[in-house]
Write a protein that holds these residues in place. Sequence first.
Motif, PDB file in Angstrom:
ATOM      1  N   LYS A  93      13.901  -5.798  -1.698  1.00 59.48           N
ATOM      2  CA  LYS A  93      14.349  -6.971  -1.987  1.00 59.48           C
ATOM      3  C   LYS A  93      13.321  -7.912  -2.697  1.00 59.48           C
ATOM      4  CE  LYS A  93      17.454 -10.310  -3.152  1.00 59.48           C
ATOM      5  NZ  LYS A  93      18.671 -10.117  -4.240  1.00 59.48           N
ATOM      6  N   GLY A  94      12.218  -7.853  -1.633  1.00 57.78           N
ATOM      7  CA  GLY A  94      10.930  -8.650  -2.052  1.00 57.78           C
ATOM      8  C   GLY A  94       9.763  -7.746  -2.302  1.00 57.78           C
ATOM      9  N   ALA A  95       9.981  -6.638  -2.811  1.00 57.28           N
ATOM     10  CA  ALA A  95       9.076  -5.620  -3.133  1.00 57.28           C
ATOM     11  C   ALA A  95       8.401  -5.723  -4.487  1.00 57.28           C
ATOM     12  CB  ALA A  95       9.365  -4.234  -2.810  1.00 57.28           C
ATOM     13  N   GLU A  96       7.351  -5.271  -5.162  1.00 59.36           N
ATOM     14  CA  GLU A  96       7.006  -5.260  -6.453  1.00 59.36           C
ATOM     15  C   GLU A  96       7.720  -4.039  -7.065  1.00 59.36           C
ATOM     16  OE1 GLU A  96       4.876  -7.220  -7.940  1.00 59.36           O
ATOM     17  OE2 GLU A  96       4.255  -8.266  -6.029  1.00 59.36           O
ATOM     18  N   ASP A  97       7.815  -4.205  -8.518  1.00 60.43           N
ATOM     19  CA  ASP A  97       8.620  -3.589  -9.200  1.00 60.43           C
ATOM     20  C   ASP A  97       8.354  -2.258  -9.217  1.00 60.43           C
ATOM     21  OD1 ASP A  97      10.534  -5.542  -9.891  1.00 60.43           O
ATOM     22  OD2 ASP A  97       9.423  -5.871 -11.906  1.00 60.43           O
ATOM     23  N   ASN A  98       6.856  -1.706  -9.152  1.00 61.31           N
ATOM     24  CA  ASN A  98       6.376  -0.480  -9.296  1.00 61.31           C
ATOM     25  C   ASN A  98       6.646   0.242  -8.072  1.00 61.31           C
ATOM     26  OD1 ASN A  98       4.576  -2.173  -7.849  1.00 61.31           O
ATOM     27  ND2 ASN A  98       2.689  -1.402  -8.768  1.00 61.31           N
ATOM     28  N   LEU A  99       6.516  -0.432  -6.795  1.00 59.57           N
ATOM     29  CA  LEU A  99       6.995   0.091  -5.510  1.00 59.57           C
ATOM     30  C   LEU A  99       8.303   0.423  -5.452  1.00 59.57           C
ATOM     31  CD1 LEU A  99       6.419   0.908  -2.704  1.00 59.57           C
ATOM     32  CD2 LEU A  99       6.385  -0.976  -1.938  1.00 59.57           C
ATOM     33  N   ARG A 100       9.285  -0.272  -6.007  1.00 57.64           N
ATOM     34  CA  ARG A 100      10.666  -0.110  -5.927  1.00 57.64           C
ATOM     35  C   ARG A 100      10.884   1.044  -6.551  1.00 57.64           C
ATOM     36  NH1 ARG A 100      14.648  -5.315  -7.233  1.00 57.64           N
ATOM     37  NH2 ARG A 100      13.675  -6.933  -5.887  1.00 57.64           N
ATOM     38  N   GLU A 101      10.218   1.246  -8.132  1.00 62.72           N
ATOM     39  CA  GLU A 101      10.523   2.245  -8.835  1.00 62.72           C
ATOM     40  C   GLU A 101      10.076   3.745  -8.131  1.00 62.72           C
ATOM     41  OE1 GLU A 101      12.170   2.766 -11.625  1.00 62.72           O
ATOM     42  OE2 GLU A 101      12.845   0.480 -11.184  1.00 62.72           O
ATOM     43  N   LYS A 102       8.811   3.667  -7.374  1.00 58.61           N
ATOM     44  CA  LYS A 102       8.413   4.744  -6.647  1.00 58.61           C
ATOM     45  C   LYS A 102       9.499   5.304  -5.478  1.00 58.61           C
ATOM     46  CE  LYS A 102       4.764   6.655  -4.309  1.00 58.61           C
ATOM     47  NZ  LYS A 102       3.227   7.189  -4.632  1.00 58.61           N
TER      48      LYS A 102
ATOM     49  N   ASN B 289       0.884  -1.190  -0.063  1.00 56.92           N
ATOM     50  CA  ASN B 289      -0.147   0.101   0.133  1.00 56.92           C
ATOM     51  C   ASN B 289       0.795   1.330  -0.108  1.00 56.92           C
ATOM     52  OD1 ASN B 289      -2.350  -1.802   2.095  1.00 56.92           O
ATOM     53  ND2 ASN B 289      -2.635  -1.130   0.041  1.00 56.92           N
ATOM     54  N   LEU B 290       2.106   1.141   0.193  1.00 58.05           N
ATOM     55  CA  LEU B 290       2.958   2.486   0.139  1.00 58.05           C
ATOM     56  C   LEU B 290       2.874   3.017  -1.260  1.00 58.05           C
ATOM     57  CD1 LEU B 290       6.149   1.177   2.368  1.00 58.05           C
ATOM     58  CD2 LEU B 290       4.408   2.751   2.939  1.00 58.05           C
ATOM     59  N   ILE B 291       2.615   2.178  -2.011  1.00 58.05           N
ATOM     60  CA  ILE B 291       2.482   2.718  -3.853  1.00 58.05           C
ATOM     61  C   ILE B 291       1.426   4.116  -3.593  1.00 58.05           C
ATOM     62  CG2 ILE B 291       0.634   1.018  -4.328  1.00 58.05           C
ATOM     63  CD1 ILE B 291       3.831   2.447  -6.293  1.00 58.05           C
ATOM     64  N   ASP B 292       0.521   4.014  -2.536  1.00 57.71           N
ATOM     65  CA  ASP B 292      -0.451   5.054  -2.699  1.00 57.71           C
ATOM     66  C   ASP B 292       0.105   6.219  -1.854  1.00 57.71           C
ATOM     67  OD1 ASP B 292      -2.024   3.473  -4.215  1.00 57.71           O
ATOM     68  OD2 ASP B 292      -2.915   2.329  -2.471  1.00 57.71           O
ATOM     69  N   VAL B 293       1.085   6.191  -0.946  1.00 60.29           N
ATOM     70  CA  VAL B 293       1.555   7.317  -0.517  1.00 60.29           C
ATOM     71  C   VAL B 293       2.178   8.241  -1.386  1.00 60.29           C
ATOM     72  CG1 VAL B 293       3.087   8.159   1.562  1.00 60.29           C
ATOM     73  CG2 VAL B 293       2.064   5.834   1.774  1.00 60.29           C
ATOM     74  N   ASP B 294       2.019   9.584  -1.185  1.00 60.00           N
ATOM     75  CA  ASP B 294       2.516  10.560  -1.969  1.00 60.00           C
ATOM     76  C   ASP B 294       3.727  10.891  -2.098  1.00 60.00           C
ATOM     77  OD1 ASP B 294       2.979  12.282   0.052  1.00 60.00           O
ATOM     78  OD2 ASP B 294       1.192  13.375  -0.137  1.00 60.00           O
ATOM     79  N   ASP B 295       4.621  11.402  -3.013  1.00 60.74           N
ATOM     80  CA  ASP B 295       5.965  11.685  -2.943  1.00 60.74           C
ATOM     81  C   ASP B 295       6.596  12.062  -1.734  1.00 60.74           C
ATOM     82  OD1 ASP B 295       5.836  10.337  -5.447  1.00 60.74           O
ATOM     83  OD2 ASP B 295       6.371  12.161  -6.824  1.00 60.74           O
ATOM     84  N   ARG B 296       5.934  13.188  -1.356  1.00 64.24           N
ATOM     85  CA  ARG B 296       6.252  13.884  -0.118  1.00 64.24           C
ATOM     86  C   ARG B 296       6.395  13.024   1.209  1.00 64.24           C
ATOM     87  NH1 ARG B 296       7.355  19.073   1.186  1.00 64.24           N
ATOM     88  NH2 ARG B 296       6.245  19.849  -0.748  1.00 64.24           N
TER      89      ARG B 296
END
Length: 351
Positions: free
Chosen positions: A283-292, A257-264
Amino acid sequence: MANEVATTGGEEQPGTSFDVNSLSGIEKAAILLLSLSEQDAASIIRHLEPKQVQRVGAAMTSMTDLNSDKVAAVHRAFLEEIQKYTSIGMGSEDFVRNALVAALGEDKANNLVDQILLGSGSKGLDSLKWMDPRQVASIIINEHPQIQTIVLSYLDPEHSAEILSQFVERDRLDLMMRIANLEEVQPAALHELNEIMEKQFAGQAGAQAAKIGGLKAAAEIMNYMDNSIEGVLMDSIREQDEEMASQIQDLMFVFDNLIDVDDRGIQTMLRDVPQEVLQKALKGAEDNLREKIYRNMSKRAAEMLQDDIEAMGPIRVSDVEGAQKEILSIARRLADAGEIMLTGGGGDEFV
């Protein structure tokens, strides 16, 4: 390398040669407290929650390389950002006393701890906040389940999760479902329970006629449980009441769910996350969350983090989950302090 995790806005403070943004919030608080008089430090610490005392006390013991530049940088940052200042966290009397003895010496530490603990005047249910989870479990283990439910609903979710882990699986299921179904406790009942607890140990009468328990309380406690316990417990709840399990799941905040936290919010959170913890968690996170996460770091820091993750090799799933839980704990603390905004799996605010 830890210094490279500075997020945007990580310039050195003018007038010092030390980059204050290389310190976590806990480290800044520890330095600030160590630079105060005993009386002033005690006045601040007595306003912290037990878990906050544990964390900042541990940080104080590790401060072995203080110098004037570092202290000046922390003071300057504190004065400039006082409106955003986040309180941190600490634990049992023995832990606090030992941590402060290591940081300040026995005479000074004993005086400081006495001021904190005696000044707080905690009684009854509030006294449980300062106890080790195993100690609390031993106190309530033979009480009626309804009393256990109220106690677990009253305490901080992280503390309650640790206490629940001391119970057998069958009792954990019963208590979690009771917590989810609890909506409020009458003032008289809470007062009576407070008096019972006060007879067993010292402790401030928590005369809050409280609306405690409920689905959100159950979800918050589940958030702090080890993944293995959480998974088994959720499956058991689902077998008993599928709708309740779905509602709890919707209210839980998980690492993805951290993917939904804003950049700030991500940038604020990263300042408090140790580098080695971030490596294991990603190491075990999804690619989109890593990129964020990478996007909210300096280019050099992101590249170094990527290299470190690739060089780690295989890592146990339990280590990854533990690191992710630690980051979620930091995120929830920042959310509670109003520093960042979190949303639960179902889209509701979780602050």
